[in-house]
Design an enzyme around this catalytic site. Sequence first.
Site, mmCIF file in Angstrom:
data_model
loop_
_atom_site.group_PDB
_atom_site.id
_atom_site.type_symbol
_atom_site.label_atom_id
_atom_site.label_comp_id
_atom_site.label_asym_id
_atom_site.label_seq_id
_atom_site.Cartn_x
_atom_site.Cartn_y
_atom_site.Cartn_z
ATOM 1 N N LEU A 181 0.813 -1.218 0.000
ATOM 2 C CA LEU A 181 0.000 0.000 0.000
ATOM 3 C C LEU A 181 0.849 1.272 0.000
ATOM 4 O O LEU A 181 1.898 1.337 0.625
ATOM 5 C CB LEU A 181 -0.921 -0.002 1.224
ATOM 6 C CG LEU A 181 -1.859 -1.208 1.326
ATOM 7 C CD1 LEU A 181 -2.728 -1.080 2.574
ATOM 8 C CD2 LEU A 181 -2.734 -1.352 0.088
ATOM 9 N N HIS A 227 -3.449 4.216 -2.448
ATOM 10 C CA HIS A 227 -4.438 3.326 -1.807
ATOM 11 C C HIS A 227 -5.086 4.021 -0.611
ATOM 12 O O HIS A 227 -6.288 3.894 -0.387
ATOM 13 C CB HIS A 227 -3.759 2.052 -1.292
ATOM 14 C CG HIS A 227 -3.163 1.194 -2.348
ATOM 15 N ND1 HIS A 227 -1.803 1.024 -2.468
ATOM 16 C CD2 HIS A 227 -3.730 0.435 -3.315
ATOM 17 C CE1 HIS A 227 -1.555 0.198 -3.465
ATOM 18 N NE2 HIS A 227 -2.698 -0.166 -4.011
#
Length: 286
Positions: free
Chosen positions: A33, A37
Site C-alpha cells: 500500500l 491506496h
Amino acid sequence: MERVSSKEEARSAVLAARREGKRIGLVPTMGALHDGHLSLVRASRKRADYTAVSIFVNPTQFGDAADLNAYPRNLEHDLSLLVAEGVDLVFAPSVGAMYAADAQVVVSPGPLADMWEGASRPGHFEGVCTVVTKLLNIIRPDLAFFGEKDYQQLKVIGRLVRDLDEPTTIVGCPIVRERDGLAMSSRNALLSPTERGEAVALCEALEAAAQAVAWGERDIATIESALAEEFASRPSLELDYAALVDPETLAPLREAGSLSGPARVILAARLGSVRLIDNAAIAPIE
Ligand code: PAF
C-alpha cells in the site's frame, strides 16, 4: 480493526455491520500500500460507515509468473497503515481460500478490455473482473473505490457492475502523485534509482500533451507526436502506447483528426522489467 482470511469470516463481519444499518465501503487492493491506496481508504471512510479493505495478489490477472512473483508484498506494514487509517476490516485471503482448486468459471470483460492494457496483457482484465466480482459477492459493499491511475480498469469495472447488475456503486478516485509527478504505484518500488529518475517522463509526456492543447493545438496526430517525443529522448523507456482516447469507450480519437471534446490521454511504458501506466483528462477550452 478486524483481520480475516476466510470468506465466511469476511461475510459475517460485514453482515454484523450491515445489521447495525451501516453503509459498507470496499477498497480492493493487492497490498504494497501507498498513499494512492490510502486516498481510496479515506474516500471510503468519508462516504461509508464501515470500510473493508481486501489485500489479495490475484494470480489470475498476471499473465507472467515472473511478474506475479516480483509483485511487492508487505502485509504487516500494510496492516499497520490500515489500522492508522481507522479501517474496520481487512480481508487478506490466501489463493487457496479465494479460489477452489478446480475453479473454472470466469467473468468475460468484453471488447473494452481487448485494447490498450488488455492487448499488452492478454487475460489480465478477465482475471481482474473475476476477482472483483468475487470480492463484490463476498463483501456486498454499497460502494467500491478504485483509483483513476488504472483508468481502463475503472471503466471495465464500471461496465461489469452495470452489465451484471451488481448492486454496488463504483467510485473512481483521482491519481495521487509523488512530488515529481510520478503516479503512485506499487510497481514504483521495483524501479532502480536510475529508472526511478527516468520514470518521471510518463507524467511529463502527459503534461506536454496538456500544454499543447492549452496552447491551442487540436490536431490529434500532432498531440500524440508531442507525447511520443518525450520518450524518444529517453532510450531506457520503451513506449508501449500513448494515445488520445474517448473517455468512456477508450476508442482512439486519431481518426477524428482534431480534438473537439473531452478526451483521456493514456500511456504505458516499460523501464527494464517494470511496466508503468499513467493517464490524464484533457479538455479543449474554446
Ligand atoms: O487495482 C488493483 O490493485 C487490482 O487490479 C484489483 C482491483 C485489486 C483486483 O485484483
